[in-house]
Scaffold this active site. Structure first.
Site, mmCIF file in Angstrom:
data_model
loop_
_atom_site.group_PDB
_atom_site.id
_atom_site.type_symbol
_atom_site.label_atom_id
_atom_site.label_comp_id
_atom_site.label_asym_id
_atom_site.label_seq_id
_atom_site.Cartn_x
_atom_site.Cartn_y
_atom_site.Cartn_z
ATOM 1 N N GLU B 46 0.855 -1.192 0.000
ATOM 2 C CA GLU B 46 0.000 0.000 0.000
ATOM 3 C C GLU B 46 0.888 1.238 0.000
ATOM 4 O O GLU B 46 1.727 1.411 0.893
ATOM 5 C CB GLU B 46 -0.905 0.012 1.236
ATOM 6 C CG GLU B 46 -1.944 -1.096 1.227
ATOM 7 C CD GLU B 46 -2.876 -1.071 2.431
ATOM 8 O OE1 GLU B 46 -3.806 -1.888 2.470
ATOM 9 O OE2 GLU B 46 -2.668 -0.237 3.344
ATOM 10 N N GLU B 57 -5.412 8.959 10.398
ATOM 11 C CA GLU B 57 -4.041 8.588 10.742
ATOM 12 C C GLU B 57 -3.628 9.102 12.116
ATOM 13 O O GLU B 57 -3.953 10.214 12.507
ATOM 14 C CB GLU B 57 -3.051 9.145 9.710
ATOM 15 C CG GLU B 57 -3.447 8.982 8.262
ATOM 16 C CD GLU B 57 -3.539 7.529 7.797
ATOM 17 O OE1 GLU B 57 -3.153 6.632 8.567
ATOM 18 O OE2 GLU B 57 -4.011 7.308 6.675
#
Lengths: 416, 282
Positions: B46, B57
């Site tokens: 990824e 995040e």
């Protein structure tokens, strides 16, 4: 009534999957308690916003401004709501809703600190623990509000990423929510974010416009010709406009023009916060709306002398109403906002929030003695005084000192 | 540029799927790091295309995003980055919806997907795009033969899970815990619970890769033993990049560390498959 999730092409629910079940739960609770008054929720909300909040707020004729602008100018005094800003309408509504939903903890972001203080007050009032995320830069600009939140027993957590303003505070609060979603309600502070927030926050604030409509008709037997409100995320704006959207009143959303409308692409900075006037469609913080962004879709850092307007996005419903031509977006720069701040303070005895001052800056620009704008305002105008300016005094002294404003009082007493 | 075919094919044996932010801390080093992960045994990779507001995040990847953006990463440079990579495993673009939406002229979303297909990407993970909003991207992926991976959270159940399973292709990204990305020392007990729930739903055919918090070979083994088809590891690898950057280590040295870490995680995943299945009721 059903829940509005989109406004034309704007709105929607662009959030991490972890939050979606909570958003579905909230949508259901909004429909049952707010739209359908289940368990008497809205009755309790109206009682509390009256007894705790001090509603209704007055609609006051501004005698000096009416003379200056040669038309009937009325002030909707949301600055007199408990806490000193309109923000309590939404904060109290959402904290009460969290309580009905059985949530145990409240989190919120804040820019100017007005939403944070309102949420802290509401959480204390309804006895729920509360944590407020606030950008480091805003903390420095709005210190009195940090202390007010702490006095109401809220925890204030500084956000250091990015430029440390509202955008970063919202992102950080969403991260907290992603971790704690099962027990925590996120009281979002404006008509932004994923559905159902934009519609729900508007509904809690729509009492502003409903009162204006009733109070104005008591005097004039007709609705006002124009309604003016400042616009950052847009909560006071939609709260003020909602009752008039289906009518004929002209609706002006006044954004922060900052120091310039020119974007510095290299630095990724827009020295303003005029997303309705200049933004492009995109997706931020859960909604499709008008945004300040670069050619690649990276979000720009915004700027305004008032932290409450300092945001790169805007509520999706306002973006839609602007596209439809129902709401007129306009903007006023830092200098004009400061000048308007001093004018309202001196002429009407009302010290407005710097956010609010933008709405009055617009009035001066279109109807003042030195107007350069080619727009004829109607004979009757209501301006929403979204908040009082006590929180801004330090910033006003500093910013006034930097400028050569004709109507500024002496600030010398503050030297040394 | 990748010449592998299809994401699901990467899960024939317990898979190791690493994440790095492309261009962190600069393009040259980052190319070397991604290739090191492939050498270390990655089955798919990824690659993060950094967005200025990465709401899913934690601090580790937020900092990676900042480093990459400061290094001048843009969507077009990201595509050039992918073209320049010399790896033979499938590559997945992980990014936020606004970048996909804004790219190119004409109808939104389509130009981004078309360009992604052109440079050899195999699919997308878009953390801020739930199934409700994904039809446009799903259609574009179908048009260009790319996969669209969805994240399944510990809170995802019932109709929501069904809506995701209906739209997903490639693999399901099973989020091991609530919250944001970031390395943890323990593997959440909710992982097993989530995998059981997925097994009960009509999601049997699609590979299930578990991520959020995995940082060691032992954790990878536990997750695979609990029924996962693979593990996704991001922050633990980004930490290595960040530490190397902070200490000013030569990229070659950092790349060796990444390769070693990749080997540990891949071996862990393989070892997990050898462990006995969990007894009933645990």
């Amino acid at each position: 009534m059903s829940v509005e999730k989109k406004f034309g092409d704007y709105g929607g629910q662009y959030v991490p999957e972890a939050l979606m079940p909570a958003i579905e739960e909230l949508t259901d609770a909004y429909e049952r308690y707010v739209l359908n008054n289940e368990d008497g929720f809205m009755d309790e909300f109206r009682r509390r916003i009256r007894d705790f909040g001090g509603r209704p707020t007055p609609l006051e004729r501004a005698d000096q401004l009416s003379e200056r602008y040669d038309r009937e100018v009325y002030l909707k005094r949301e600055d007199l709501l408990h806490g000193g800003a309109h923000k309590l309408n939404n904060a109290l509504g959402q904290v009460l809703l969290a309580k009905y939903m059985g949530k145990e903890r409240i989190i919120a972001e804040t820019g100017a600190g007005q939403h944070g203080t309102a949420t802290a007050m509401a959480a204390a009032h309804l006895d729920l623990p509360c944590e407020i995320y606030m950008g480091r830069r805003d903390i420095n600009r709005q210190r009195p509000n940090v202390f007010r939140m702490r006095l109401n027993d809220a925890e204030v957590t500084p956000v250091d990423v990015g430029r440390g303003t509202l955008k970063e505070a919202i992102s950080e609060t969403m991260r907290d929510w992603a971790r704690t979603v099962e027990t925590t309600h996120y009281v979002i502070g404006s008509i932004v974010g994923p559905a159902p927030f934009p519609a729900m926050v508007r509904d809690f604030h729509s009492v502003i416009g409903e009162e204006i409509d009733r109070q104005f008709r008591e005097r004039f037997d007709e609705p006002p010709g124009a309604v003016v409100a400042c616009a950052g995320g847009g909560s006071n704006t939609m709260g003020t406009f909602d009752a008039f959207v289906d009518g004929d009143a002209e609706l002006y959303a006044v954004e922060a023009g900052g120091s310039s409308l020119t974007v510095d692409d290299e630095a990724g900075v827009a020295p303003h916060s005029a997303s309705l006037s200049t933004g492009e469609e995109g997706v931020l913080h859960g909604a499709r709306t008008k945004l300040l962004q670069d050619d690649h879709g990276q979000i720009l850092e915004s700027h305004s002398v008032s932290s409450g307007l300092d945001y790169a996005g805007v509520g999706p419903e306002l973006a839609h109403l602007v596209d439809e031509g129902r709401v007129v977006p306009t903007n006023v720069d830092d200098d004009a906002a400061l000048e308007a701040f001093h004018r309202l303070s001196q002429e009407e005895g009302v010290i407005p929030a710097l956010e609010t001052a933008h709405a009055f800056g617009f009035l001066e620009a279109v109807a003042g003695p030195e107007t350069t704008r080619d727009r004829e305002l109607p004979e009757t105008v209501v301006v929403n005084v979204s908040g009082r300016g006590d929180k801004d005094l330090e910033a006003v002294v500093e910013e006034t000192d930097k400028r050569d404003l004709e109507n500024a009082p002496s600030m010398e007493v503050f030297d040394g | 540029m990748s010449d592998a075919a299809g994401l699901a094919a990467a899960f024939e044996e317990p898979a190791f799927v690493p994440y790095l932010a492309a261009g962190d801390p600069d393009v040259e080093a980052s190319l070397e790091y991604v290739e090191a992960l492939a050498r270390g045994g990655a089955d798919a990779i990824e690659l993060g295309l950094p967005f200025s507001e990465p709401i899913a995040e934690g601090p580790t990847i937020q900092q990676a995003v900042v480093r990459s953006l400061e290094g001048g990463m843009t969507p077009e440079r990201f595509f050039e980055f992918v073209e320049a990579l010399d790896v033979d495993v499938p590559l997945v673009c992980m990014t936020y919806y606004n970048l996909i939406y804004q790219y190119g002229d004409g109808e939104p979303v389509v130009p981004f997907v078309e360009r992604a297909a052109e440079v050899g990407l195999e699919g997308f993970v878009v953390p801020d795009l739930p199934a409700e909003e994904a039809d446009r991207l799903r259609a574009a992926c179908d048009e260009f033969g790319l996969d669209l991976v969805f994240i399944v959270a510990p809170t995802t159940r019932g109709d929501r899970l069904a809506a995701i399973v209906e739209r997903v292709s490639g693999y399901l990204y099973v989020q091991a815990r609530l919250g944001v990305t970031g390395a943890r020392s323990d593997v959440s007990g909710r992982t097993a619970e989530s995998l059981d729930r997925l097994a009960e739903q009509a999601a049997a055919d699609i590979p299930k890769a578990v991520g959020f918090g995995i940082s060691s070979g032992e954790q990878a083994a536990e997750v695979v033993a609990a029924g996962a088809d693979g593990v996704i590891v991001g922050s633990a690898l980004v930490d290595i990049v960040a530490q190397g950057h902070a200490d000013d280590d030569p990229p070659g040295v950092v790349a060796d560390r990444l390769e070693a870490k990749a080997r540990e995680l891949k071996q862990g995943a393989l070892a997990g498959a050898q462990r006995p299945p969990r007894p009933e009721g645990t």
